[in-house]
Design a protein around this motif. Structure first.
Motif, PDB file in Angstrom:
ATOM      1  N   GLU A   1       0.917  -1.270   0.022  1.00  0.00           N
ATOM      2  CA  GLU A   1      -0.093   0.057   0.029  1.00  0.00           C
ATOM      3  C   GLU A   1       0.811   1.212   0.041  1.00  0.00           C
TER       4      GLU A   1
ATOM      5  N   GLY B   1       1.904   5.195   4.854  1.00  0.00           N
ATOM      6  CA  GLY B   1       2.472   6.666   5.452  1.00  0.00           C
ATOM      7  C   GLY B   1       2.295   6.133   7.154  1.00  0.00           C
TER       8      GLY B   1
ATOM      9  N   GLY C   1       3.355   0.012  -3.460  1.00  0.00           N
ATOM     10  CA  GLY C   1       2.150   0.775  -3.852  1.00  0.00           C
ATOM     11  C   GLY C   1       1.509   0.038  -4.794  1.00  0.00           C
ATOM     12  N   SER C   2       1.757  -1.180  -5.354  1.00  0.00           N
ATOM     13  CA  SER C   2       1.103  -1.581  -6.501  1.00  0.00           C
ATOM     14  C   SER C   2      -0.206  -2.549  -5.958  1.00  0.00           C
TER      15      SER C   2
ATOM     16  N   THR D   1      -5.734  14.631  -4.070  1.00  0.00           N
ATOM     17  CA  THR D   1      -5.621  13.338  -4.540  1.00  0.00           C
ATOM     18  C   THR D   1      -6.806  12.600  -3.565  1.00  0.00           C
ATOM     19  N   ILE D   2      -7.340  11.544  -4.018  1.00  0.00           N
ATOM     20  CA  ILE D   2      -8.369  10.772  -3.247  1.00  0.00           C
ATOM     21  C   ILE D   2      -7.756   9.848  -2.204  1.00  0.00           C
ATOM     22  N   THR D   3      -6.630   9.665  -2.468  1.00  0.00           N
ATOM     23  CA  THR D   3      -5.902   8.853  -1.425  1.00  0.00           C
ATOM     24  C   THR D   3      -4.553   9.205  -1.045  1.00  0.00           C
ATOM     25  N   GLY D   4      -4.176   9.366   0.296  1.00  0.00           N
ATOM     26  CA  GLY D   4      -2.742   9.666   0.521  1.00  0.00           C
ATOM     27  C   GLY D   4      -1.692   8.508   0.937  1.00  0.00           C
ATOM     28  N   GLU D   5      -2.536   7.524   1.457  1.00  0.00           N
ATOM     29  CA  GLU D   5      -1.607   6.374   2.142  1.00  0.00           C
ATOM     30  C   GLU D   5      -2.324   5.141   2.392  1.00  0.00           C
ATOM     31  N   HIS D   6      -3.953   5.125   2.091  1.00  0.00           N
ATOM     32  CA  HIS D   6      -4.637   3.857   2.234  1.00  0.00           C
ATOM     33  C   HIS D   6      -4.527   3.049   1.137  1.00  0.00           C
ATOM     34  N   GLY D   7      -4.539   3.659  -0.330  1.00  0.00           N
ATOM     35  CA  GLY D   7      -4.603   3.008  -1.581  1.00  0.00           C
ATOM     36  C   GLY D   7      -6.116   3.078  -1.790  1.00  0.00           C
ATOM     37  N   VAL D   8      -6.182   2.742  -3.176  1.00  0.00           N
ATOM     38  CA  VAL D   8      -7.299   2.543  -4.126  1.00  0.00           C
ATOM     39  C   VAL D   8      -8.125   1.298  -4.013  1.00  0.00           C
TER      40      VAL D   8
ATOM     41  N   LEU E   1     -11.620   6.183  -8.903  1.00  0.00           N
ATOM     42  CA  LEU E   1     -10.376   6.663  -9.187  1.00  0.00           C
ATOM     43  C   LEU E   1     -10.210   7.660 -10.758  1.00  0.00           C
TER      44      LEU E   1
ATOM     45  N   ILE F   1      -8.071  -1.558  -8.103  1.00  0.00           N
ATOM     46  CA  ILE F   1      -7.529  -0.326  -8.516  1.00  0.00           C
ATOM     47  C   ILE F   1      -8.183   0.152  -9.771  1.00  0.00           C
TER      48      ILE F   1
END
Lengths: 464, 464
Positions: A152, A155, A203-204, A414-421, A429, A459
């Protein structure tokens, strides 16, 4: 994409002969446990849970699953907030939790080599015992895994000064969707040989392969740390203080903001908050010298006072410091106690738009008749806007979340800073990324997972 | 891959009608200027030089060149040390140098938006005038471009504390090989929506696309900086001091090492070095408070003395500081004055292997009868091992470079820390990366540049 029971049964039979007993589980309570995570995203039962103990087993499972056409969803301890580890098409839930050994800590090269199932907090403790420091500190560090942090790009509060997980991954052993094993990256601090596959893979979200070993960068442990709770009579003052502190050239290692709802959720657990405070900051500075840290704390305090701080309480000892952070970590579970359900949004806005973003989230909550709490990593503009709700309010929640994300994007965020899509945000997205950019990313996905069986339907909105 | 004169002529005709006059150049002196760079990699004439002024022109050139099957090699001011911008198959040399405007500097959001042709030093100056800081400082900052820094993921002395170029790129406008324009990344400090394409593209050496706009992260300018020259009677002592300083929990913003040959190359230019010093460190600490920086300098000095420092000279003012760095930047040109040719290697080893690596490079020089100088970013294990030579000694140079890279890899390092692979090191990449890893990267290259005309024959050994 869902495989039939017969296909999965045949896969289990084939794998069972190649793996140690107990690696594959099909008992109902195990399947149910791996069908949920911390995203409030519902139950998605896998058809089998795999618990490999080494890289060869991970490779074997991926290879056979790919041959059988059965989807594989990797997971750790399932603390993720975006549903990345939900096996939404059944198939194999592949947990790395048994690969949980710290293989090496090198205090001169400042490197740790670990398996992906190591709990983040366990690595922190192990390196701190040697005077070393692993900075990334997602809120769930007592229970989340380093492999999940990598998936993820997690952060945490210290990201303001020290960066996120990606900044600490030097190299990885990586298993591709067809079971092929490669080593990417390196052991040295710097290195630019070839493409930055570590950069692409961190982060993938489990869609491009699975990390089976991590080479992590460490820092020397800062000898001095000071932590302060700073209260304000308004949110605007707290946000102004954030900008004043950074504008003074200070980069605290954390600068966390809690609004009034968030403060109420943890009041007295374990510390009391001044009743008339409408917002607070938790600020932490660190460094190698006592004089330096003291001077930074004084400067930080002065800037906060100029911005209108009501009270500045400095933790006197390690126990007070720990209690302050316990309160901060308690916000998410504390809010969960207020209503049966909550969803945590994870938006980021440019720092100059913090006040507007927080005010906007509360206004959206009022519009939809929902309680909203905002808190988070104010120093880097990363807000966790939490929507609290009761059963039956889901349509209003859905509208509120969509409006908040649109607000973040309108403000340049952005829609996500550290939790992921993951699964939770894939429908949004396209609000942030236009079709050609989504297509470009899917081209990379197809290049690395042509069959599309590795963590499918995550994602990208048209993924399945 | 080389296109015939007729094909290039037709391309020029087609493009000339779509581009402003003066965008395309075919005069001999221009072609010759764009046929070389700072890698000592020889002359590789392009067939036409393109000097676009905006993104639409870059896109147009790529689109038409791709349609015509003519290779395109992007470049900036050609200060690269690995030959990444050499047009080895002729075709179009596409220089971004005219796209050199700083579009925005935001002191609250701590963001700069620039075109790729902006000189790195020009951005540094512009942001420092506003109390802001752009840390990445490749040695060539007075003349290199930010686009080139991005292509190579350039480092520099300050990387020890502040990281490399990649750590400062938040977002980019990016033109793909077929001319398609996408925006990747974001403007906020954090963000994990979708794959980290910025991570993949930074350092891709012009082979995956061309950056036409950069959104860069800034920091507040540290208010206090102290710089010291620390001399030692032996290389071993200097290397031990590096580990002692870092072991004390200090992270200086620079910790540069010069061996005796490197010191001799700059002696008196502009500062004299003590005659009996066999190695020296240039150390720099910075911070937001005077007390903090003073305390760090004292601690650093104490650790160096314990490691056996002969002399510690602290720069008294900005002028002395500037002269110290002038000396450091003068090492590379200074060495170039000693012999007609030099090649700079750029190896990295784990910090614990610094002494072994430096001693090994000198031993290799003796074996091959060549003068070798080592200097560089000791704090992060990144050494520039320079081989000085005369015409006719090329075979010995080739052997020496190969041996040095093998040494770095044997010690657990990498063949390039910040210069890139490009054209100069592609034959050595397989020493570090096995065939499946190279194949994996080429799969990504094919996904993004199926025709293979964008900076062909770079990085990968079997690329042409």
């Amino acid at each position: 994409l869902r495989a039939s029971a017969a296909v999965v049964g045949a896969l289990i039979t084939r794998l069972a002969s190649q793996l140690p007993e107990g690696t594959l589980r099909v008992d109902t309570e195990v399947l149910e446990a791996y069908g949920t995570d911390a995203s409030d995203g519902g139950m998605h039962l896998p058809q089998v849970v795999a618990l490999p103990q080494d890289t060869a087993q991970v490779s074997r499972i991926l290879k056979e699953a790919q041959a059988a056409g059965v989807p594989v969803t990797p997971c750790g301890t399932r603390t993720g907030k975006s549903g990345g580890s939900l096996p939404v098409h059944g198939g194999v839930a592949l947990s790395l939790e048994r690969m949980n050994r710290i293989l090496e800590i090198d205090p001169i090269d400042l490197v740790a080599v670990v398996q992906p199932g190591v709990i983040t907090g366990a690595l922190m403790e192990a390196v701190e015992a040697q005077g070393l420091f692993y900075p990334p500190d997602p809120n769930s560090w007592p229970s989340c895994t380093l492999g999940g942090n990598v998936a993820e790009n997690a952060g945490g509060p210290r990201a303001l000064k020290y960066g996120v997980t990606r900044d600490y991954v030097l190299g990885m052993e990586w298993v591709l969707s067809d079971g092929e094993v490669v080593r990417v990256g390196r052991r040295t601090l710097k290195g630019v040989a070839g493409y930055d596959l570590v950069g692409l893979f961190v982060g993938s979200e489990g869609t491009l392969g699975i990390a089976t070993e991590l080479t992590l960068r460490l820092l020397p442990l800062p000898a001095y740390v000071q932590t302060a709770l700073i209260t304000f009579g308004s949110l605007e003052q707290a946000a102004a203080a954030v900008n004043a502190v950074l504008g003074a050239g200070l980069i605290p290692r954390a600068l966390e903001l809690l609004d009034a709802v968030a403060m109420r959720a943890v009041d007295g657990r374990p510390i009391p908050f001044p009743a008339d405070a409408r917002a607070c900051l938790i600020a932490e500075v660190d460094g190698a010298t006592e004089a330096g840290v003291e001077a930074e704390l004084v400067l930080l305090g002065a800037r906060c006072e100029e911005a209108g701080a009501k009270e500045i309480l400095v933790a006197r000892d390690e126990g007070q410091r720990a209690r302050l952070w316990e309160a901060r970590r308690g916000v998410s579970p504390g809010l969960r106690r207020l209503t049966p359900h909550k969803i945590s949004d994870d938006l980021v806005v440019p720092r100059s738009k913090l006040v507007e973003a927080i005010a906007g989230c509360h206004a959206i909550g009022r519009e939809e008749g929902l309680m909203v709490a905002t808190y988070g990593h104010a120093g880097d503009g990363n807000l966790h806007a939490n929507v609290l709700y009761h059963p039956g309010e889901e349509p209003a929640v859905e509208r509120a979340l969509g409006k908040m994300l649109e607000l973040a994007l309108r403000l340049g965020g952005t829609i996500t800073g550290e939790h992921g899509v993951g699964w939770a945000k894939k429908r949004w997205l396209p609000l942030e990324q236009p079709a050609p950019l989504l297509e470009l990313q899917q081209r990379l996905k197809r290049a690395l997972d042509p069959a599309g069986h590795l963590n499918p339907s995550k994602i990208f909105p048209d993924g399945g």
